[in-house]
Design an enzyme around this catalytic site. Structure first.
Site, mmCIF file in Angstrom:
data_model
loop_
_atom_site.group_PDB
_atom_site.id
_atom_site.type_symbol
_atom_site.label_atom_id
_atom_site.label_comp_id
_atom_site.label_asym_id
_atom_site.label_seq_id
_atom_site.Cartn_x
_atom_site.Cartn_y
_atom_site.Cartn_z
ATOM 1 N N LYS A 11 -9.080 7.267 -2.212
ATOM 2 C CA LYS A 11 -10.145 6.344 -2.376
ATOM 3 C C LYS A 11 -11.910 7.479 -2.613
ATOM 4 C CE LYS A 11 -8.572 1.598 -1.262
ATOM 5 N NZ LYS A 11 -7.594 2.382 -0.744
ATOM 6 N N SER A 49 -11.161 -0.319 3.193
ATOM 7 C CA SER A 49 -10.455 0.398 1.921
ATOM 8 C C SER A 49 -9.052 -0.998 1.024
ATOM 9 C CB SER A 49 -9.359 1.081 3.355
ATOM 10 O OG SER A 49 -8.581 2.287 2.628
ATOM 11 N N SER A 90 -5.275 6.075 0.932
ATOM 12 C CA SER A 90 -6.435 5.391 0.873
ATOM 13 C C SER A 90 -7.415 6.751 1.020
ATOM 14 C CB SER A 90 -6.591 4.071 1.774
ATOM 15 O OG SER A 90 -5.989 3.127 1.619
#
Length: 414
Positions: free
Chosen positions: A124, A176, A121
């Site tokens: 991101k 997240s 993640s």
């Protein structure tokens, strides 16, 4: 003889039916191989996401002109320290890591900085860098069922619900939310186009080790990045005030929804997953964590120490015996305590716009700027116009030749 033929046939059948990886035993680590990350396990397809990264990723650290990105020393897969540096903090668990001075671009130390790993993640951050300029915060978005049902961590977006871009970005960074990543991608230019745009953004930032297949960081078989590239993304994100504002929020509330497809849902309060980092680490600026089975734990963070902003990337790490943010803070304290004038082991390069290449490396003869041409002068007409026409014609013929030559070739991911 008949028994032998039957046995031979049975053995052949078993060989065909056996998994491909069974014929390749896991190598036993030796003194010469312990200095590089171990091979990834064989891939499986039993889950929605891959359980292991590509076991043979292409080599990282090589730029489009064949140059060693950030410096030749960074091509090493071992730990890279400045000359005379003291021992590193204990309990560093990352297979690849990098600590850099974000103000000067100096890479203070690293391990396997161009090794290519799954990002999970922390990818991101690249999603945010790519999409923030395209999505005004006050714009409202209706979330699709496919976005709301995305695999993995969720911010709690409701299919058919209406949210502002600000709220979705907050859900992306505070908890997240993979649902938030998909919703933002669909709201921008569509999922496939967003992935393509993320790959182009990575290249524009000088990140040549990265290949993106999902907007959320959920695993893709060829989706890889490096500690070096992630530091470029972190630096770019910190230059966007909206990213910092979203990332540092302690809490936020997604409003109640009452879409026609389902009953009314209540408000959803979200808490920042990195509150320990912000509360316990002096000078904390921003942080993002990630985890998948393939990536293990990943971390990207920035903090201030001794008047400088430092960034830390950890890839394929563990959260014991110390949590990732504690490991990262230890690296920054170690880096900030090095004597002034310590030579860096590499640099975070800034891509040069094509029109500025000549100005970035002036010759000795051009050290004194020439006067600007005036209309009607010899610089503004005659030979200059002819030269410009020649360049345009030649460039067009060259581009047409390349296009014809490349027709029929299938583009392969890096």
């Amino acid at each position: 003889m008949r028994v032998r033929r039957v046995l031979a046939s049975a053995l052949a059948t078993l060989a065909i039916a056996a998994p491909a990886y069974a014929a390749t035993p896991t190598p036993v680590p030796t003194a010469s191989t312990l200095s590089v990350p171990p091979s990834a396990p064989s891939p499986t397809d039993s889950g929605k996401s891959p359980d292991a990264p590509d076991p043979h990723p292409p080599r990282g650290g090589i730029g489009p002109q064949g140059q060693a990105v950030g410096g030749a020393e960074l091509l090493s897969r071992r730990t890279i320290l400045p000359a005379g540096a003291p021992g590193l903090p204990k309990d560093l668990t990352a297979q690849a890591w990098l600590v850099a001075d974000l103000d000067t671009g100096a890479i203070v130390a690293a391990r396997d900085p161009h090794g290519r790993y799954q990002a999970a993640s922390i990818q991101k951050i690249l999603t945010t860098v790519t999409l923030l300029p395209r999505l005004p915060g006050t714009r409202r978005v209706t979330v699709s069922p496919s976005a709301a049902d995305t695999e993995g961590s969720h911010a709690g977006l409701v299919a058919g619900g209406s949210y502002t871009i600000d709220q979705i970005f907050q859900g992306l960074l505070l908890v997240s939310g993979n649902d938030a990543a998909e919703a933002l991608a669909q709201a921008a230019v569509g999922r496939a186009q967003t992935v393509a745009l993320m790959n182009r953004t990575a290249v524009s930032l000088g990140a040549y080790d990265t290949y993106v297949q999902t907007p959320s960081g959920l695993d893709g078989w060829q989706q890889l990045t490096s500690a070096y590239d992630m530091m470029l993304f972190l630096r770019a994100a910190l230059a966007q005030p909206r990213f910092v504002a979203y990332d540092r929020l302690r809490t936020m509330v997604l409003p109640p929804q009452h879409p026609a497809q389902q009953g009314r849902t209540g408000a959803v309060r979200l808490y920042n997953q990195n509150l320990d980092f912000f509360d316990q680490i002096p000078g904390a600026i921003a942080a993002k964590t990630g985890y998948t089975d393939a990536a293990q734990h990943t971390f990207a963070g920035a903090m201030t120490s001794h008047g400088h902003r430092y960034g830390v990337i950890l890839l394929r790490a563990q959260r014991y015996p110390q949590d990732q943010y504690v490991q990262a803070a230890g690296l920054v304290r170690w880096a900030a305590a090095l004597p002034a004038g310590t030579d860096p082991v590499g640099t975070l390069e800034r891509p040069i716009a094509p029109r500025r290449v000549a100005a970035a490396a002036p010759s000795r003869q051009s050290a004194t700027p020439a006067p600007s041409p005036t209309p009607g002068s010899s610089r503004d007409s005659g030979g200059g116009v002819k030269a410009l026409v020649a360049v345009v014609v030649f460039g067009g013929l060259f581009a047409l030749t390349r296009r014809i030559r490349n027709q029929g070739r299938r583009r392969r991911p890096r």
